[in-house]
Scaffold this active site. Structure first.
Site, PDB file in Angstrom:
ATOM      1  N   ASP A   1       0.814  -1.203   0.000  1.00  0.00           N
ATOM      2  CA  ASP A   1       0.000   0.000   0.000  1.00  0.00           C
ATOM      3  C   ASP A   1       0.852   1.259   0.000  1.00  0.00           C
ATOM      4  O   ASP A   1       2.079   1.206   0.132  1.00  0.00           O
ATOM      5  CB  ASP A   1      -0.951   0.004   1.211  1.00  0.00           C
ATOM      6  CG  ASP A   1      -0.272  -0.455   2.497  1.00  0.00           C
ATOM      7  OD1 ASP A   1       0.952  -0.263   2.616  1.00  0.00           O
ATOM      8  OD2 ASP A   1      -0.953  -1.007   3.384  1.00  0.00           O
TER       9      ASP A   1
ATOM     10  N   GLU B   1      -9.654  -1.984   5.504  1.00  0.00           N
ATOM     11  CA  GLU B   1     -10.294  -1.695   6.786  1.00  0.00           C
ATOM     12  C   GLU B   1     -11.550  -2.566   6.966  1.00  0.00           C
ATOM     13  O   GLU B   1     -12.175  -2.981   5.980  1.00  0.00           O
ATOM     14  CB  GLU B   1     -10.705  -0.219   6.832  1.00  0.00           C
ATOM     15  CG  GLU B   1      -9.536   0.760   6.709  1.00  0.00           C
ATOM     16  CD  GLU B   1      -8.810   1.003   8.018  1.00  0.00           C
ATOM     17  OE1 GLU B   1      -8.736   0.065   8.847  1.00  0.00           O
ATOM     18  OE2 GLU B   1      -8.307   2.112   8.210  1.00  0.00           O
TER      19      GLU B   1
ATOM     20  N   HIS C   1      -7.110  -4.888  10.324  1.00  0.00           N
ATOM     21  CA  HIS C   1      -6.856  -4.663   8.899  1.00  0.00           C
ATOM     22  C   HIS C   1      -5.532  -5.291   8.454  1.00  0.00           C
ATOM     23  O   HIS C   1      -4.606  -5.448   9.236  1.00  0.00           O
ATOM     24  CB  HIS C   1      -6.949  -3.171   8.518  1.00  0.00           C
ATOM     25  CG  HIS C   1      -5.820  -2.297   8.983  1.00  0.00           C
ATOM     26  ND1 HIS C   1      -6.038  -1.114   9.648  1.00  0.00           N
ATOM     27  CD2 HIS C   1      -4.482  -2.384   8.832  1.00  0.00           C
ATOM     28  CE1 HIS C   1      -4.876  -0.530   9.892  1.00  0.00           C
ATOM     29  NE2 HIS C   1      -3.926  -1.281   9.411  1.00  0.00           N
TER      30      HIS C   1
ATOM     31  N   ASN D   1      -7.415  -2.860  14.342  1.00  0.00           N
ATOM     32  CA  ASN D   1      -8.807  -3.217  14.062  1.00  0.00           C
ATOM     33  C   ASN D   1      -8.909  -4.443  13.145  1.00  0.00           C
ATOM     34  O   ASN D   1      -9.975  -4.734  12.609  1.00  0.00           O
ATOM     35  CB  ASN D   1      -9.551  -2.019  13.453  1.00  0.00           C
ATOM     36  CG  ASN D   1      -8.911  -1.542  12.152  1.00  0.00           C
ATOM     37  OD1 ASN D   1      -7.986  -2.165  11.637  1.00  0.00           O
ATOM     38  ND2 ASN D   1      -9.402  -0.434  11.615  1.00  0.00           N
TER      39      ASN D   1
END
Length: 242
Positions: A67, A142, A137, A135
């Site tokens: 990313d 996400e 990811h 979380n």
């Protein structure tokens, strides 16, 4: 899924780097999927050491990063291209032209996403390194009701921006968007290495690897992959021994 726990970060880094090194020794043209963030830094340092000693040769290796932030100037120290150069590429004998990071400043981010997917489809990643977000990811995929399979632009959740704010002068400087490989692209890798460190990740890594498979915990989709190795420090692994 092979889950290994380590008492020290040094041991974890050595084993992780050793897995990369053995792959490259047996396949000098290996295609690596690489990650950024604090998690892989020790592994990259160990790979630099192995390269300097002549144990591993990167000259024919190709890499694809997961990313990149959208909208940061190319020379900004917190772009993931800058990170990879500083933490790894500047110190090993890899051909920079063979290292790929999505272009977060592309005029047409949709076209950039499509082009990155086309490259990934041709390249076929041998070993994909992943960290894990608080979380759940992976990459910048996400939690959501549905997930993209391919490379796409994502609006970063507030908790992700807060977690990354420590790398910037203030939360206002943290980009609100990123371009990321999709979960489908990640799962196409022949082997996945998930590295998780720290007590604050103990709950989410346990949920991801043992809980229900759900897009609300993107890393839980790794349970569907046939060849995953998980490297945990003892704090991150605490629920696996309870």
């Amino acid at each position: 899924m092979n889950i290994m726990t380590f008492n020290t970060n040094e041991e974890l880094n050595q084993i992780a780097a050793g897995i990369f090194a053995s792959l490259i020794q047996t396949k000098p043209t290996a295609v690596l999927g690489l990650a950024t963030g604090s998690t892989p830094i020790g592994i990259y340092q160990e790979l630099i050491r192995l390269n300097e000693k002549g144990y591993v040769d990167f000259k024919d290796v190709t890499s694809y990063n997961l990313d990149e932030y959208c909208g940061l100037p190319a020379d900004h120290p917190e772009t993931y291209r800058s990170f990879m150069n500083v933490q790894l590429f500047n110190h090993i004998n890899i051909d920079k032209a063979q290292t790929h990071v999505p272009n977060g400043n592309a005029a047409d981010l949709e076209a950039e996403s499509k082009s990155y997917d086309e490259q990934l489809a041709k390249a076929s990643i041998d070993l994909q390194l992943l960290g894990l977000g608080h979380n759940g990811h992976i990459g910048f995929n996400e939690p959501d009701a549905e997930l993209h399979a391919g490379t796409h632009v994502v609006n970063l959740k507030e908790e992700t921006r807060q977690a990354n704010a420590r790398f910037f002068n203030s939360i206002d400087e943290v980009p609100t968007q990123a371009i990321t490989m999709g979960v489908g692209s990640i799962l196409k890798a022949k082997m996945v290495m998930l590295v998780v460190r720290g007590a604050e990740k103990a709950d989410i890594v346990h949920r991801a690897l043992t809980g229900p498979i759900t897009t609300e915990v993107p890393a839980s989709l790794l349970q569907t992959h046939p060849n995953v190795v998980v490297l945990l420090d003892k704090e991150a692994a605490k629920h696996f021994h309870a």
